[in-house]
Design a protein around this motif. Structure first.
Motif, PDB file in Angstrom:
ATOM      1  N   TRP A  21       0.941  -1.225   0.066  1.00  0.00           N
ATOM      2  CA  TRP A  21      -0.269  -0.227  -0.004  1.00  0.00           C
ATOM      3  C   TRP A  21       0.778   1.086  -0.169  1.00  0.00           C
ATOM      4  CZ3 TRP A  21      -4.786   1.279  -1.073  1.00  0.00           C
ATOM      5  CH2 TRP A  21      -5.219   2.506  -0.656  1.00  0.00           C
ATOM      6  N   HIS A  22       0.518   2.258  -0.993  1.00  0.00           N
ATOM      7  CA  HIS A  22       1.200   3.646  -1.003  1.00  0.00           C
ATOM      8  C   HIS A  22       0.168   4.421  -1.151  1.00  0.00           C
ATOM      9  CE1 HIS A  22       4.772   5.996  -1.281  1.00  0.00           C
ATOM     10  NE2 HIS A  22       4.226   6.603  -2.330  1.00  0.00           N
ATOM     11  N   SER A  29       1.025   1.219  -8.712  1.00  0.00           N
ATOM     12  CA  SER A  29       0.465   2.669  -9.317  1.00  0.00           C
ATOM     13  C   SER A  29       1.157   3.617  -9.210  1.00  0.00           C
ATOM     14  CB  SER A  29      -0.786   2.883  -8.725  1.00  0.00           C
ATOM     15  OG  SER A  29      -1.725   1.755  -9.173  1.00  0.00           O
ATOM     16  N   HIS A  30       1.907   3.934  -7.965  1.00  0.00           N
ATOM     17  CA  HIS A  30       2.789   5.159  -7.847  1.00  0.00           C
ATOM     18  C   HIS A  30       4.048   5.298  -8.593  1.00  0.00           C
ATOM     19  CE1 HIS A  30       5.401   8.047  -5.653  1.00  0.00           C
ATOM     20  NE2 HIS A  30       6.142   7.175  -5.348  1.00  0.00           N
ATOM     21  N   LEU A  31       4.615   3.876  -8.664  1.00  0.00           N
ATOM     22  CA  LEU A  31       5.951   3.888  -9.385  1.00  0.00           C
ATOM     23  C   LEU A  31       5.467   4.049 -11.115  1.00  0.00           C
ATOM     24  CD1 LEU A  31       7.296   0.604  -8.073  1.00  0.00           C
ATOM     25  CD2 LEU A  31       8.178   2.966  -7.765  1.00  0.00           C
ATOM     26  N   HIS A  54      12.471   3.577  -8.491  1.00  0.00           N
ATOM     27  CA  HIS A  54      12.908   4.372  -7.344  1.00  0.00           C
ATOM     28  C   HIS A  54      13.068   3.637  -6.034  1.00  0.00           C
ATOM     29  CE1 HIS A  54       8.774   6.201  -6.908  1.00  0.00           C
ATOM     30  NE2 HIS A  54       9.160   6.151  -5.721  1.00  0.00           N
ATOM     31  N   SER A  55      12.210   2.685  -5.643  1.00  0.00           N
ATOM     32  CA  SER A  55      12.223   2.077  -4.368  1.00  0.00           C
ATOM     33  C   SER A  55      12.411   0.602  -4.433  1.00  0.00           C
ATOM     34  CB  SER A  55      11.042   2.265  -3.566  1.00  0.00           C
ATOM     35  OG  SER A  55      10.882   3.561  -3.551  1.00  0.00           O
ATOM     36  N   MET A  64      10.320  -2.437   0.277  1.00  0.00           N
ATOM     37  CA  MET A  64       9.916  -3.226  -0.966  1.00  0.00           C
ATOM     38  C   MET A  64      10.942  -4.379  -1.383  1.00  0.00           C
ATOM     39  SD  MET A  64       8.147  -1.688  -4.493  1.00  0.00           S
ATOM     40  CE  MET A  64       9.627  -1.346  -5.455  1.00  0.00           C
ATOM     41  N   ASN A  65      12.236  -4.246  -1.244  1.00  0.00           N
ATOM     42  CA  ASN A  65      13.200  -5.397  -1.228  1.00  0.00           C
ATOM     43  C   ASN A  65      13.067  -6.197  -2.553  1.00  0.00           C
ATOM     44  OD1 ASN A  65      14.370  -4.784   1.221  1.00  0.00           O
ATOM     45  ND2 ASN A  65      12.841  -5.448   2.144  1.00  0.00           N
ATOM     46  N   LEU A  66      12.808  -5.630  -3.742  1.00  0.00           N
ATOM     47  CA  LEU A  66      12.660  -6.543  -4.890  1.00  0.00           C
ATOM     48  C   LEU A  66      14.031  -7.073  -5.360  1.00  0.00           C
ATOM     49  CD1 LEU A  66      10.110  -4.312  -7.376  1.00  0.00           C
ATOM     50  CD2 LEU A  66       9.682  -6.238  -5.710  1.00  0.00           C
TER      51      LEU A  66
END
Length: 117
Positions: A21-22, A29-31, A54-55, A64-66
């Motif tokens: 959630w952001h 959606s934010h990215l 960016h995150s 997020m740790n992708l």
């Protein structure tokens, strides 16, 4: 928008970005929105890709740790997706201690003669 955008977007859609959630929706959606804004502003490709991921390594505020920013394998994996220049920008954006940076900038500008005029 970007010749590789279908591949980038699939990477994010298949990630936890759609579960985090952001503000007003999920982080994907934010990215995506940040990326679209940068593309519409005709920013360089590396900056647009930075906006999209960016995150991806997490940061002081988002976990997020992708990809793992502390290993060559983690950085190489993201570099293979976005390219070297974008990955370096993403890494810098994610690993900087934002609280320290914000405090430094505030202290510098609050003491600035330019602001007192």
């Amino acid at each position: 928008l970007d010749a590789d955008s279908d591949r980038f977007l699939k990477v994010l859609l298949d990630s936890s970005a759609v579960e985090i959630w952001h503000k007003h929706g999920h982080f994907y959606s934010h990215l995506h929105d940040v990326w679209k804004i940068l593309v519409n502003w005709k920013q360089p490709q590396a900056i647009c890709r930075l906006g999209l991921f960016h995150s991806a390594y997490s940061n002081s505020y988002i976990s997020m740790n992708l990809y793992n920013p502390d290993t060559d394998a983690g950085r190489t994996e993201l570099r293979d997706v976005v390219g070297q220049e974008a990955e370096e920008l993403i890494w810098k954006f994610c690993v900087i201690n934002r609280r320290e940076m914000e405090n430094y900038i505030l202290a510098k500008f609050l003491n600035s003669e330019d602001l007192k005029k």
